[in-house]
Design an enzyme around this catalytic site. Structure first.
Site, mmCIF file in Angstrom:
data_model
loop_
_atom_site.group_PDB
_atom_site.id
_atom_site.type_symbol
_atom_site.label_atom_id
_atom_site.label_comp_id
_atom_site.label_asym_id
_atom_site.label_seq_id
_atom_site.Cartn_x
_atom_site.Cartn_y
_atom_site.Cartn_z
ATOM 1 N N LYS A 1 0.648 3.019 -5.928
ATOM 2 C CA LYS A 1 0.426 3.089 -7.385
ATOM 3 C C LYS A 1 -0.853 2.352 -7.771
ATOM 4 C CE LYS A 1 4.369 0.984 -8.321
ATOM 5 N NZ LYS A 1 4.878 0.733 -6.959
ATOM 6 N N ARG B 1 10.386 0.078 -15.299
ATOM 7 C CA ARG B 1 11.070 -0.028 -14.012
ATOM 8 C C ARG B 1 12.582 0.028 -14.136
ATOM 9 N NH1 ARG B 1 6.861 -2.921 -10.992
ATOM 10 N NH2 ARG B 1 7.570 -3.143 -8.873
ATOM 11 N N ARG C 1 -0.579 -5.754 4.544
ATOM 12 C CA ARG C 1 -1.419 -6.003 3.360
ATOM 13 C C ARG C 1 -1.866 -7.466 3.279
ATOM 14 N NH1 ARG C 1 0.365 -4.192 -2.580
ATOM 15 N NH2 ARG C 1 2.243 -5.384 -2.145
ATOM 16 N N ARG D 1 0.872 -11.565 0.089
ATOM 17 C CA ARG D 1 1.773 -11.800 -1.043
ATOM 18 C C ARG D 1 3.105 -12.283 -0.492
ATOM 19 N NH1 ARG D 1 1.599 -6.596 -4.977
ATOM 20 N NH2 ARG D 1 3.838 -7.009 -4.985
ATOM 21 N N ARG E 1 13.300 -5.426 -2.333
ATOM 22 C CA ARG E 1 12.562 -4.682 -3.370
ATOM 23 C C ARG E 1 12.893 -3.186 -3.289
ATOM 24 N NH1 ARG E 1 6.667 -6.507 -1.949
ATOM 25 N NH2 ARG E 1 5.987 -5.052 -3.560
HETATM 26 P P1 AP5 Z 1 -0.564 -0.415 -3.350
HETATM 27 O O1 AP5 Z 1 -1.521 0.556 -3.957
HETATM 28 O O2 AP5 Z 1 -0.735 -1.864 -3.660
HETATM 29 O O3 AP5 Z 1 0.921 0.055 -3.689
HETATM 30 P P2 AP5 Z 1 1.790 -0.274 -4.961
HETATM 31 O O4 AP5 Z 1 2.704 0.897 -5.159
HETATM 32 O O5 AP5 Z 1 0.929 -0.666 -6.122
HETATM 33 O O6 AP5 Z 1 2.610 -1.494 -4.366
HETATM 34 P P3 AP5 Z 1 2.975 -2.932 -4.930
HETATM 35 O O7 AP5 Z 1 3.614 -3.649 -3.785
HETATM 36 O O8 AP5 Z 1 1.840 -3.607 -5.577
HETATM 37 O O9 AP5 Z 1 3.973 -2.454 -6.033
HETATM 38 P P4 AP5 Z 1 5.309 -3.066 -6.509
HETATM 39 O O10 AP5 Z 1 5.707 -2.027 -7.456
HETATM 40 O O11 AP5 Z 1 6.368 -3.455 -5.580
HETATM 41 O O12 AP5 Z 1 4.810 -4.486 -7.001
HETATM 42 P P5 AP5 Z 1 4.317 -5.003 -8.409
HETATM 43 O O13 AP5 Z 1 3.115 -5.793 -8.184
HETATM 44 O O14 AP5 Z 1 4.297 -3.913 -9.436
HETATM 45 O O15 AP5 Z 1 -0.577 -0.174 -1.773
HETATM 46 C C1 AP5 Z 1 0.164 -0.998 -0.898
HETATM 47 C C2 AP5 Z 1 -0.598 -1.150 0.416
HETATM 48 O O16 AP5 Z 1 -0.705 0.129 1.045
HETATM 49 C C3 AP5 Z 1 -2.052 -1.630 0.220
HETATM 50 O O17 AP5 Z 1 -2.380 -2.497 1.273
HETATM 51 C C4 AP5 Z 1 -2.895 -0.337 0.283
HETATM 52 O O18 AP5 Z 1 -4.180 -0.570 0.793
HETATM 53 C C5 AP5 Z 1 -2.064 0.524 1.205
HETATM 54 N N1 AP5 Z 1 -2.150 1.949 0.836
HETATM 55 C C6 AP5 Z 1 -2.190 2.474 -0.414
HETATM 56 N N2 AP5 Z 1 -2.242 3.820 -0.368
HETATM 57 C C7 AP5 Z 1 -2.220 4.150 0.966
HETATM 58 C C8 AP5 Z 1 -2.245 5.391 1.668
HETATM 59 N N3 AP5 Z 1 -2.294 6.558 1.010
HETATM 60 N N4 AP5 Z 1 -2.194 5.343 3.012
HETATM 61 C C9 AP5 Z 1 -2.143 4.164 3.686
HETATM 62 N N5 AP5 Z 1 -2.122 2.949 3.072
HETATM 63 C C10 AP5 Z 1 -2.167 2.946 1.724
HETATM 64 O O19 AP5 Z 1 5.555 -5.954 -8.814
HETATM 65 C C11 AP5 Z 1 5.812 -7.152 -8.122
HETATM 66 C C12 AP5 Z 1 7.014 -7.848 -8.763
HETATM 67 O O20 AP5 Z 1 6.728 -8.146 -10.153
HETATM 68 C C13 AP5 Z 1 8.313 -7.033 -8.818
HETATM 69 O O21 AP5 Z 1 9.051 -7.119 -7.594
HETATM 70 C C14 AP5 Z 1 9.029 -7.717 -9.991
HETATM 71 O O22 AP5 Z 1 9.596 -8.955 -9.606
HETATM 72 C C15 AP5 Z 1 7.887 -8.000 -10.963
HETATM 73 N N6 AP5 Z 1 7.668 -6.896 -11.914
HETATM 74 C C16 AP5 Z 1 6.540 -6.149 -12.062
HETATM 75 N N7 AP5 Z 1 6.694 -5.221 -13.015
HETATM 76 C C17 AP5 Z 1 7.949 -5.375 -13.502
HETATM 77 C C18 AP5 Z 1 8.715 -4.692 -14.491
HETATM 78 N N8 AP5 Z 1 8.224 -3.651 -15.168
HETATM 79 N N9 AP5 Z 1 9.978 -5.127 -14.729
HETATM 80 C C19 AP5 Z 1 10.496 -6.181 -14.057
HETATM 81 N N10 AP5 Z 1 9.840 -6.867 -13.090
HETATM 82 C C20 AP5 Z 1 8.568 -6.462 -12.818
#
Ligand code: AP5
Length: 214
Positions: A13, A88, A127, A160, A171
């Site tokens: 994402k 979410r 990552r 992270r 997660r």
């Molecule tokens: P990346 O692009 O970072 O993937 P992502 O889907 O953004 O993953 P995140 O881990 O950042 O998302 P998340 O939803 O768990 O965490 P968030 O920060 O929102 O890619 C991941 C890796 O893969 C990278 O190294 C990239 O280079 C690689 N990659 C990407 N595309 C690729 C491809 N096509 N092929 C190969 N490799 C690839 O949330 C963290 C925490 O915050 C949550 O657990 C929760 O506690 C809290 N939180 C955030 N939002 C909310 C909400 N709305 N409500 C409640 N709690 C929340």
């Protein structure tokens, strides 16, 4: 254009949101980034969020809904946005709909990135990021020139804490139980579109452009 990006942790994402926001001049809002920054700075928001995040649980809905409402009402999302990681839960999705209706803003699409668990675990265990400039690396797909150091500023790379395998598994479980149901919500609104995310970043980006007409 106003979009929400859905999908499990590590589904790409953030990677795709950065590229699309730049191409279409949209505001990219990652709730995860906002919360991590708040934790780092030790703000009230950060204190509320820290424990939930380190366990891989969701921060309570009311905290996130307030955050987004504040950004909407102060005009920070005017001109088009990508919400990355929000909503979410079903209450967050219905809360967002209400807020957008109140501000006469239309949501164009909810884009779901579809990636399997094994690939997610592989991506997140590889990552690394630079704590100084936030540049991202991934072993073995995107290596720094010098092992463990950032190419831009030579800072020591970090992981992270919620990318530890046990936390990633939690997660994924939380995603299945609490986030998956919002796919049905957006299907009901006729704006859900799904993209096969288990391809190269360039291929995924091309499909994304095809879907949103960029
Ligand atoms: P990346 O692009 O970072 O993937 P992502 O889907 O953004 O993953 P995140 O881990 O950042 O998302 P998340 O939803 O768990 O965490 P968030 O920060 O929102 O890619 C991941 C890796 O893969 C990278 O190294 C990239 O280079 C690689 N990659 C990407 N595309 C690729 C491809 N096509 N092929 C190969 N490799 C690839 O949330 C963290 C925490 O915050 C949550 O657990 C929760 O506690 C809290 N939180 C955030 N939002 C909310 C909400 N709305 N409500 C409640 N709690 C929340």
């Amino acid at each position: 254009m106003n979009l929400v990006f859905l999908g499990p942790p590590g589904s790409g994402k953030g990677t795709q949101a950065v590229r699309l926001a730049e191409k279409l001049s949209l505001v990219h809002l990652s709730t995860g980034d906002v919360l991590r920054d708040a934790v780092k700075r030790g703000t009230e928001l950060g204190k509320k969020a820290e424990g939930f995040m380190s366990r891989g649980e969701l921060v309570p809905d009311a905290v996130l809904i307030d955050l987004i409402e504040n950004l909407l009402t102060t005009g920070k999302l005017n001109g088009g946005f990508i919400l990355d990681g929000f909503p979410r839960t079903v209450p967050q999705a219905t809360g967002l709909k209400q807020m957008l209706d109140n501000n006469a803003i239309r949501l164009d699409k909810a884009v779901l990135f579809d990636v399997g668990d094994q690939e997610i675990i592989k991506r997140l265990s590889g990552r690394w990021f630079c704590p100084k400039c936030n540049a991202g690396y991934n072993y073995p797909a995107k290596l720094p020139r010098v092992e463990g150091r950032c190419d831009n500023d030579d800072a020591e790379l970090q992981r992270r804490p919620d990318d530890e395998e046990a936390v990633v598994k939690n997660r994924l479980e939380v995603y299945r139980k609490q986030t998956r149901p919002i796919e049905e919500f957006y299907r009901g609104e006729s704006i859900l579109t799904s993209i096969e995310g288990q391809r190269s970043p360039d291929e995924v980006f091309q499909s994304l452009l095809d879907e949103v007409g960029g």
